[in-house]
Design a protein around this motif. Structure first.
Motif, short mmCIF file in Angstrom:
data_model
loop_
_atom_site.label_atom_id
_atom_site.label_comp_id
_atom_site.label_asym_id
_atom_site.label_seq_id
_atom_site.Cartn_x
_atom_site.Cartn_y
_atom_site.Cartn_z
N LYS A 13 6.89 103.06 -151.61
CA LYS A 13 8.12 102.37 -151.21
C LYS A 13 7.81 100.98 -150.67
O LYS A 13 6.73 100.72 -150.15
N ARG A 14 8.79 100.10 -150.81
CA ARG A 14 8.68 98.78 -150.20
C ARG A 14 9.24 98.90 -148.78
O ARG A 14 10.42 99.25 -148.58
N VAL A 15 8.39 98.63 -147.79
CA VAL A 15 8.70 98.92 -146.39
C VAL A 15 8.62 97.65 -145.56
O VAL A 15 7.70 96.84 -145.74
N LEU A 16 9.55 97.51 -144.61
CA LEU A 16 9.51 96.41 -143.64
C LEU A 16 9.26 96.97 -142.26
O LEU A 16 9.98 97.87 -141.80
N THR A 43 16.28 94.36 -150.38
CA THR A 43 14.85 94.26 -150.70
C THR A 43 14.07 95.53 -150.43
O THR A 43 13.20 95.92 -151.21
N PHE A 44 14.36 96.21 -149.31
CA PHE A 44 13.48 97.28 -148.83
C PHE A 44 14.11 98.66 -148.96
O PHE A 44 15.31 98.84 -148.76
N GLU A 45 13.25 99.63 -149.23
CA GLU A 45 13.68 101.02 -149.28
C GLU A 45 13.58 101.70 -147.92
O GLU A 45 14.22 102.72 -147.67
N LEU A 46 12.77 101.14 -147.05
CA LEU A 46 12.59 101.69 -145.70
C LEU A 46 12.31 100.56 -144.73
O LEU A 46 11.52 99.66 -145.03
N GLY A 87 18.66 103.07 -148.93
CA GLY A 87 17.49 102.84 -148.08
C GLY A 87 17.73 103.31 -146.66
O GLY A 87 18.88 103.50 -146.22
N ARG A 88 16.65 103.46 -145.93
CA ARG A 88 16.72 104.06 -144.60
C ARG A 88 16.17 103.13 -143.53
O ARG A 88 15.14 102.48 -143.73
N LEU A 89 16.86 103.09 -142.40
CA LEU A 89 16.39 102.40 -141.20
C LEU A 89 16.06 103.46 -140.16
O LEU A 89 16.86 104.36 -139.90
N VAL A 90 14.87 103.34 -139.56
CA VAL A 90 14.48 104.23 -138.46
C VAL A 90 14.00 103.35 -137.31
O VAL A 90 13.11 102.52 -137.49
N PHE A 91 14.61 103.53 -136.13
CA PHE A 91 14.15 102.75 -134.99
C PHE A 91 13.98 103.66 -133.76
O PHE A 91 14.61 104.71 -133.65
N SER A 92 13.13 103.22 -132.87
CA SER A 92 12.88 103.95 -131.63
C SER A 92 12.97 103.00 -130.44
O SER A 92 12.69 101.80 -130.56
N VAL A 93 13.37 103.56 -129.31
CA VAL A 93 13.43 102.81 -128.04
C VAL A 93 13.02 103.75 -126.92
O VAL A 93 12.94 104.96 -127.10
#
Length: 254
Positions: free
Chosen positions: A49-52, A111-114, A142-148
């Motif tokens: 996958k193309r990942v940012l 642009t990104f898949e993840l 595509g999927r966004l995953v974030f943590s805090v």
């Protein structure tokens, strides 16, 4: 991301990278591994996958993703962090770029898949724009995953004390209010003081929904009994981190 926060993180880049990569730093490693494992679990298999890596810092998550077969690009506002990231990633095909993650991202739409954003958004001033820009550069599906840091139990709103050997929390501010304050990173040598933004969970969820993303993942981390040390008891009884996953509609699964 305000210029102040970028300068603050740039000023501690060397100390932060040393702390993060110190294998003998048992407490720091425990915190890092718990949240990173949860983010990667929610992100799924990145291979091919193309990942940012959004707000990549010194690039440790970028390196992990590249080693698992992802095509990784990474962005951060602090040039000092990127200098370290490039040096530590010299043997990997990660493309690092300097830029403000709260401004317009230097990538085409879709642009990104993840996209992963690990332990960043509590330290930026405009999460609404950051998440909407992440949504823009995601491909449909595509999927966004974030943590805090978990806003319910972090010391932004109160003070932890030990009473009869047990951790006790004394609130000082209302949880539902949003505010900035200066936190201390005690694991660094010497400790560093950085601007932090307290936001209730609803603010993060509302930003995801406002960006027209679909909420698909929600997790909270906590130290297991095996990981618990006397000075970390409260992190066994409470949640340490909040991880949220969201998908851009269309295009099938990300």
């Amino acid at each position: 991301m305000a210029r102040r926060e970028i300068l603050e993180w740039g000023s501690i880049a060397e100390r932060y990278a040393a702390w993060l990569n110190d294998e003998e730093n048992i407490s720091g490693r425990a915190f890092t591994d718990i949240v990173t494992d949860a983010v990667l679990d929610m992100a799924g298999d990145p291979a091919g996958k193309r990942v940012l890596d959004l707000g990549c810092g010194e690039g440790y998550l970028s390196r992990h993703l590249a080693r698992t077969g992802a095509a990784v690009e990474a962005i951060d506002g602090a040039g000092e962090m990127l200098r370290i990231a490039r040096a530590l990633s010299a043997d990997l095909p990660v493309i690092f770029r300097q830029g403000d993650i709260c401004g317009k991202l230097p990538y085409d739409s879709g642009t990104f898949e993840l996209i992963v954003c690990n332990m960043v958004l509590m330290d930026v001033d405009d999460i609404g724009h950051a998440i909407s820009e992440a949504a823009r550069v995601l491909k449909p599906g595509g999927r966004l995953v974030f943590s805090v840091v978990h806003p319910t139990f972090f010391d932004a709103t109160g003070e932890w004390r030990s009473e009869d050997g047990q951790p006790v929390y004394r609130p000082r501010r209302r949880y539902v209010e949003e505010f900035s304050y200066v936190k201390t990173l005690v694991g660094l040598d010497p400790p560093a003081r950085l601007t932090h933004y307290h936001r209730p969970i609803q603010t993060y969820v509302q930003a995801v929904l406002a960006a027209s993303l679909v909420l698909t993942g929600f997790a909270e981390t906590s130290m297991s009994r095996d990981q618990r040390r006397p000075e970390l008891t409260r992190f066994h009884f409470t949640a340490n981190n909040l991880i949220i996953g969201a998908t851009k509609p269309g295009g099938g699964e990300g």
